[in-house]
Write an enzyme that holds these catalytic residues in place. Sequence first.
Site, PDB file in Angstrom:
ATOM      1  N   SER A 140      20.115  16.654  69.706  1.00  0.00           N
ATOM      2  CA  SER A 140      20.847  17.453  70.881  1.00  0.00           C
ATOM      3  C   SER A 140      22.222  18.037  70.720  1.00  0.00           C
ATOM      4  O   SER A 140      22.732  17.533  69.815  1.00  0.00           O
ATOM      5  CB  SER A 140      21.148  16.188  72.076  1.00  0.00           C
ATOM      6  OG  SER A 140      21.752  16.637  73.167  1.00  0.00           O
ATOM      7  N   TYR A 153      25.290   8.099  74.116  1.00  0.00           N
ATOM      8  CA  TYR A 153      24.076   9.271  74.257  1.00  0.00           C
ATOM      9  C   TYR A 153      24.288  10.127  72.919  1.00  0.00           C
ATOM     10  O   TYR A 153      23.735  10.292  72.016  1.00  0.00           O
ATOM     11  CB  TYR A 153      23.633  10.061  75.404  1.00  0.00           C
ATOM     12  CG  TYR A 153      22.722  11.026  75.122  1.00  0.00           C
ATOM     13  CD1 TYR A 153      21.527  10.422  74.948  1.00  0.00           C
ATOM     14  CD2 TYR A 153      23.119  12.402  75.447  1.00  0.00           C
ATOM     15  CE1 TYR A 153      20.430  11.572  74.678  1.00  0.00           C
ATOM     16  CE2 TYR A 153      21.962  13.277  75.110  1.00  0.00           C
ATOM     17  CZ  TYR A 153      20.373  12.960  74.832  1.00  0.00           C
ATOM     18  OH  TYR A 153      19.780  13.952  74.718  1.00  0.00           O
TER      19      TYR A 153
END
Length: 253
Positions: A140, A153
């Site tokens: 990501s 995350y």
Amino acid sequence: MNRKIAFITGATSGFGRATARRFAEAGWALVLTGRRSERLQALEEELASQVPVHVATLDVRDAEAVKTLVAGLPEGFRTIRCLVNNAGLALAPEPAQKVDLQDWHTMIDTNITGLVNVTHALLPTLIETGKGASIVNIGSVAGQWPYPGGHVYGASKAFVQQFTYNLRCDLQGTGVRVTDIAPGLAETEFTLVRTKGNQAASDALYRGTTPLSAEDIAEQIFYVATLPDHININRLEVMPTRQAWSAFNIDRD
Ligand code: NDP
Ligand code: 8X3
């Protein structure tokens, strides 16, 4: 005909499901996994007239289940050419100091432990395939660019990036390629999961802009996995044109 086989985690939604459709379009046989069996069955029904499909309910956090599934793959689905390590999630968009510890553990267990569980189990078959094989890890932008509420995350996706690079070092000479695809804002069920079912919050995030679609990322995954054998894309960061970085945030008196 000796079909190429792709093994996809998190095929029940978003990028994973779109990737299954993209590889099916190109004639690849598919091993499709995820926790929601009814969604896997629906996808199998959709794609089985095009290509051989094997679906298996799997929680990637369960190392034993991953090992058992890989060891028991049926004839015709054993020699994997492309592993798409896609299963993952974000939870708890609030600041670190307000987060439930369990949410951090769930992200670590899924995005890190789950990804290494599947990679470890499939490395032997990928190495046997050799030249042209690939591991496509879904990282990501959050793995490189910090933002408020990114806490574990983003850190888990930084792991994905470095694990990708380190795997490349160890797989040198085997022919197996490894790529970290790092998407930015993409409209899937991701935000619904992150907000624990808040559809209005999810809609608000994507409203009035043009996010990436699941199909956009599926196309990138297919692209890196089907390049000529001698090309390895190490990291591919993909943002919507309408997304960019922001200024530093300064705390002032
Ligand atoms: P979705 O929520 O639409 O899909 C996530 C998939 O992961 C589902 O198929 C889900 O299946 C699966 N999954 C989650 N936990 C587990 C588990 N424990 N075991 C097996 N499968 C699991 O989101 P996306 O398609 O957007 O997300 C896919 C990947 O892309 C994730 O790794 C995410 O972090 C990453 N990503 C997403 C971005 C975005 O903006 N959408 C941007 C950058 C990266 P099931 O619930 O059935 O198990
Ligand atoms: C998902 C994209 O920007 O929410 O990885 O971190 S972002």
